[in-house]
Design a protein around this motif. Structure first.
Motif, short mmCIF file in Angstrom:
data_model
loop_
_atom_site.label_atom_id
_atom_site.label_comp_id
_atom_site.label_asym_id
_atom_site.label_seq_id
_atom_site.Cartn_x
_atom_site.Cartn_y
_atom_site.Cartn_z
N SER A 84 0.82 -1.21 0.00
CA SER A 84 0.00 0.00 0.00
C SER A 84 0.85 1.26 0.00
O SER A 84 0.42 2.30 -0.49
N ILE A 85 2.06 1.17 0.54
CA ILE A 85 2.92 2.35 0.62
C ILE A 85 4.35 1.98 0.22
O ILE A 85 4.79 0.85 0.42
N THR A 86 5.05 2.91 -0.33
CA THR A 86 6.46 2.73 -0.69
C THR A 86 7.26 2.58 0.59
O THR A 86 7.02 3.27 1.57
N SER A 87 8.22 1.64 0.56
CA SER A 87 8.94 1.30 1.78
C SER A 87 10.42 1.06 1.49
O SER A 87 10.77 0.49 0.46
N ILE A 88 11.26 1.53 2.42
CA ILE A 88 12.69 1.26 2.36
C ILE A 88 13.13 0.69 3.71
O ILE A 88 12.42 0.84 4.71
N SER A 89 14.29 0.06 3.73
CA SER A 89 14.80 -0.46 5.00
C SER A 89 15.56 0.64 5.72
O SER A 89 15.91 1.67 5.14
N SER A 90 15.83 0.41 6.99
CA SER A 90 16.57 1.41 7.77
C SER A 90 17.99 1.58 7.24
O SER A 90 18.59 2.64 7.41
N LEU A 91 18.52 0.58 6.56
CA LEU A 91 19.86 0.69 5.97
C LEU A 91 19.88 1.77 4.89
O LEU A 91 20.76 2.63 4.88
N GLU A 92 18.91 1.75 4.01
CA GLU A 92 18.82 2.78 2.96
C GLU A 92 18.49 4.14 3.57
O GLU A 92 18.99 5.18 3.11
N ASN A 153 13.83 -3.59 9.71
CA ASN A 153 14.52 -4.76 9.18
C ASN A 153 15.54 -4.31 8.14
O ASN A 153 15.19 -3.77 7.09
N LEU A 154 16.83 -4.54 8.43
CA LEU A 154 17.89 -4.12 7.52
C LEU A 154 17.83 -4.84 6.18
O LEU A 154 18.37 -4.36 5.19
N GLU A 155 17.21 -6.00 6.14
CA GLU A 155 17.14 -6.80 4.91
C GLU A 155 15.79 -6.68 4.21
O GLU A 155 15.52 -7.41 3.27
#
Length: 185
Positions: A84-92, A153-155
């Protein structure tokens, strides 16, 4: 050798803990509360031509992978109509933070997210000022002011979700040429 590595790791942890404990974020009252409306955040979508052809690679999981720049930093992201929403990891997110492309002032709230494995969790939502999708022949699409969740989640995969996809002009996937064809409406 093990003692030296242990000592170096211990020092690094102490430095991070001591520096981080002195810097506390200022308290903010949330304008949106805990339920941020992530579907209406896109303010503007721009196509550079009548048709923009965006290259993609089809992944083993069936999703298309597209190169997208978030505030000028390129990432390979999965085109996921089920998100539903664009998502990135905490690493990015940390990469964007380190490069000065986002800041804590871009945080617009938090949402409870459900994941494909059935679990759920609380995620911060940040405003990305520009999403740039490069097409062929110097053509491109630009979306301004897009809400993006940050997974702890970093992965976690980087996902282009419905808050972006539904705001784009009419498009179709051409698997023969490996292009997403966007037509100006």
């Amino acid at each position: 050798m093990k003692k030296i590595l242990f000592a170096m790791a211990s020092m690094a942890i102490l430095i991070c803990v001591s520096c981080g404990s002195k810097q506390k974020p200022s308290p903010r009252s949330s304008v949106w509360g805990e339920n941020v409306d992530t579907t209406t955040a896109v303010k503007k979508v721009t196509l550079s031509g009548e048709q923009v052809l965006v290259p993609f690679k089809r992944r083993e999981n069936g999703l298309a992978e597209v190169q997208i720049s978030l505030n000028g930093t390129p990432f390979n992201m999965w085109w996921d109509t089920g998100a539903s929403i664009t998502s990135i990891s905490s690493l990015e997110f940390l990469k964007l933070l380190k490069e000065g492309k986002v800041s804590e002032s871009d945080r617009i709230g938090s949402v409870r997210s459900s994941y494909a494995d059935g679990s759920s969790g609380e995620e911060d939502v940040y405003l990305i000022r520009e999403i740039y999708i490069q097409g062929k022949n110097n053509e491109h699409l630009i979306l301004n002011d897009v809400a993006v969740t940050v997974s702890e989640n970093l992965e976690a995969p980087l996902l282009v979700g419905q808050n972006v996809i539904s705001n784009l002009p009419k498009h179709k996937f051409n698997d023969k040429t490996e292009e997403i064809e966007f037509d100006k409406e």
